[in-house]
Design a protein around this motif. Structure first.
Motif, mmCIF file in Angstrom:
data_model
loop_
_atom_site.group_PDB
_atom_site.id
_atom_site.type_symbol
_atom_site.label_atom_id
_atom_site.label_comp_id
_atom_site.label_asym_id
_atom_site.label_seq_id
_atom_site.Cartn_x
_atom_site.Cartn_y
_atom_site.Cartn_z
ATOM 1 N N PHE A 138 46.193 47.078 43.171
ATOM 2 C CA PHE A 138 46.793 46.848 44.051
ATOM 3 C C PHE A 138 45.390 46.858 45.561
ATOM 4 C CE2 PHE A 138 49.411 50.735 43.494
ATOM 5 C CZ PHE A 138 49.651 50.695 43.076
ATOM 6 N N PHE A 139 43.879 46.066 44.665
ATOM 7 C CA PHE A 139 43.023 45.615 45.883
ATOM 8 C C PHE A 139 42.266 44.146 44.945
ATOM 9 C CE2 PHE A 139 42.553 49.978 46.111
ATOM 10 C CZ PHE A 139 42.404 49.882 47.433
ATOM 11 N N PRO A 140 42.074 43.316 45.650
ATOM 12 C CA PRO A 140 41.827 41.490 45.413
ATOM 13 C C PRO A 140 40.354 42.901 44.372
ATOM 14 C CG PRO A 140 41.756 42.103 47.635
ATOM 15 C CD PRO A 140 42.598 43.959 47.204
ATOM 16 N N ILE A 141 39.985 41.079 43.396
ATOM 17 C CA ILE A 141 39.147 42.078 42.036
ATOM 18 C C ILE A 141 37.971 42.505 43.152
ATOM 19 C CG2 ILE A 141 38.709 39.220 42.194
ATOM 20 C CD1 ILE A 141 38.915 41.836 39.319
ATOM 21 N N GLU A 142 37.023 42.165 44.223
ATOM 22 C CA GLU A 142 36.212 42.403 44.678
ATOM 23 C C GLU A 142 35.976 43.491 44.557
ATOM 24 O OE1 GLU A 142 37.955 40.272 46.206
ATOM 25 O OE2 GLU A 142 37.326 38.269 44.660
ATOM 26 N N ALA A 143 36.945 43.727 45.641
ATOM 27 C CA ALA A 143 37.561 45.694 46.349
ATOM 28 C C ALA A 143 37.697 46.061 45.318
ATOM 29 C CB ALA A 143 38.370 45.457 47.500
ATOM 30 N N SER A 144 38.520 46.042 44.175
ATOM 31 C CA SER A 144 38.115 47.043 42.907
ATOM 32 C C SER A 144 37.446 47.385 42.257
ATOM 33 C CB SER A 144 39.738 46.459 41.968
ATOM 34 O OG SER A 144 39.024 44.874 40.965
#
Length: 405
Positions: A138-144
């Motif tokens: 559910f999040f972009p890779i950086e945010a995940s």
């Protein structure tokens, strides 16, 4: 129950209706009830602040002839009900039944538990994998990567050796091995389906296998097959032993084709299992086949419910109380919604549509023919059946009726 409550006492177990359990919990909070005798249902995360004393009757539970010890987590759940108001320390008593060293040692060990040091479930591999898969989905890779870091900040400050990067890398390996992520964090279709349906990894993989098999060999002539797909792995109650063979034999006779298809064993092998179990006093092996038979039993109960059989008759037929039927119906309806979402995300659209229809029947306890009428907010099952029997089959039919009619 009414006699008990007027004397400030109540009982609480899974067999009660949800409304009854809520009434008892509220009465305990409000001081109407001073003593409650309960199974572990009362300790499962229910926030009751004014409990002064907890008495644990036994540190063992019986599974057939085996005595299963209470775990520290279960003890903490029970003991944690006491002393939650105004910093007043609560008291916990454990009753000792024998002089066996096994029981004495277990009681001593449980008594040393420190309730202030209960580890968070998100640190367990299975829970972290589920949480991390949802972050990756559910999040972009950086945010995940950042999101778990914020989530575990309090843990990092408390624990001397806590390396989130290592935990993440180990989780990625496990998720990759299960085919849920590729290329160091890109979620596969199966991974997105499990995250989107909010399954645990284990449950999601099991549902995927069942759904794949159903796509190939679903038996549309017996609704038990589709209902089976909506039963969670842990049904939450114990089905009767095989020595109560009348109900089991009836079950096999009515749904033999589906049961053999699901279990992948012959009908003679099923009857042999029942016969052997009967000789051994009805004790189950609790292997994979027994667990699947428990799910089939639950599906059979709900099949009678959605075919509008009175609950009193279902109780007698399956030797199960009304509260358990209600809880099963509620839990399976929730799980059916998850399975339908999972099927949609995996592009099993036909199966998803069939399960959504089953969920509507579970919520209303009706046959297919009454579903259009049940869309009316104030229409009960009884009223819908009366209208249908008079030729009124949908809201449109009501709109077109004359006042005299």
């Amino acid at each position: 129950m009414s006699f008990c409550i007027t004397n400030g006492i109540a009982y609480h177990n899974a067999g009660l209706l949800i409304e009854e359990r809520k009434f008892i919990e509220d009465s305990l909070r409000n001081g109407i009830i001073n003593v409650v005798v309960a199974t572990t249902t009362l300790s499962a995360g229910i926030n009751i602040t004014n409990v002064a004393t907890v008495v644990i009757h036994n540190v063992f539970r019986m599974e057939g002839s085996d005595k299963i010890p209470l775990t520290s987590a279960q003890y903490n759940q029970m003991a944690g009900r006491a002393g939650r108001m105004n910093n007043v320390p609560g008291k916990v008593f454990i009753l000792q039944h024998t002089m066996e060293s096994r029981e004495i040692l277990l009681i001593e060990e449980l008594s040393k538990s420190n309730l202030n040091q209960i580890p968070g479930h998100l640190l367990e591999n299975s829970e972290f994998d589920r949480f991390f898969l949802q972050c990756l989905t559910f999040f972009p890779i950086e945010a995940s990567e950042k999101f778990p870091a914020y989530t575990y900040e309090a843990v990092r400050q408390e624990m001397k050796y806590f390396y989130l990067d290592t935990i993440r890398k180990e989780s990625l390996v496990r998720l990759s091995q299960n085919g849920l992520v590729v290329n160091k964090g890109k979620t596969t279709r199966l991974g997105k389906a499990i995250a989107g349906a909010n399954f645990s990894i284990e449950e999601g993989l099991l549902v995927y296998e069942n759904v794949k098999k159903a796509q190939v060999s679903v038996c549309l002539s017996d609704e038990l097959h589709l209902l089976y797909l909506t039963i969670p792995k842990d049904i939450g109650y114990r089905t009767p032993p095989y020595k109560d063979d009348d109900i089991w034999i009836k079950l096999f006779n009515e749904h033999q084709h589906v049961i053999c298809e699901l279990l992948k064993i012959s009908s003679s092998e099923i009857y042999r299992r029942i016969s052997l179990s009967h000789i051994q006093g009805g004790i189950k092996e609790n292997d994979e086949i027994d667990k699947m038979l428990d799910k089939i039993y639950s599906a059979a109960i709900l099949l009678e419910v959605i075919n509008e059989k009175p609950v009193s008759e279902v109780e007698k037929m399956f030797n199960v109380d009304r509260g358990t039927i209600q809880s099963l119906q509620t839990n399976v309806s929730t799980f059916a919604g998850q399975v339908a979402k999972f099927c949609e995300l995996c592009s099993f659209q036909v199966l998803a549509a069939a399960i959504i229809k089953f969920k509507r029947r579970l919520d209303s306890s009706v046959k297919n023919e009454l579903l259009p009428l049940m869309s009316l907010p104030s229409c009960s099952q009884i009223v819908a059946r009366i209208l249908f029997n008079q030729g009124i089959e949908s809201p449109e039919d009501i709109v077109n009726y004359k006042i005299d009619g």
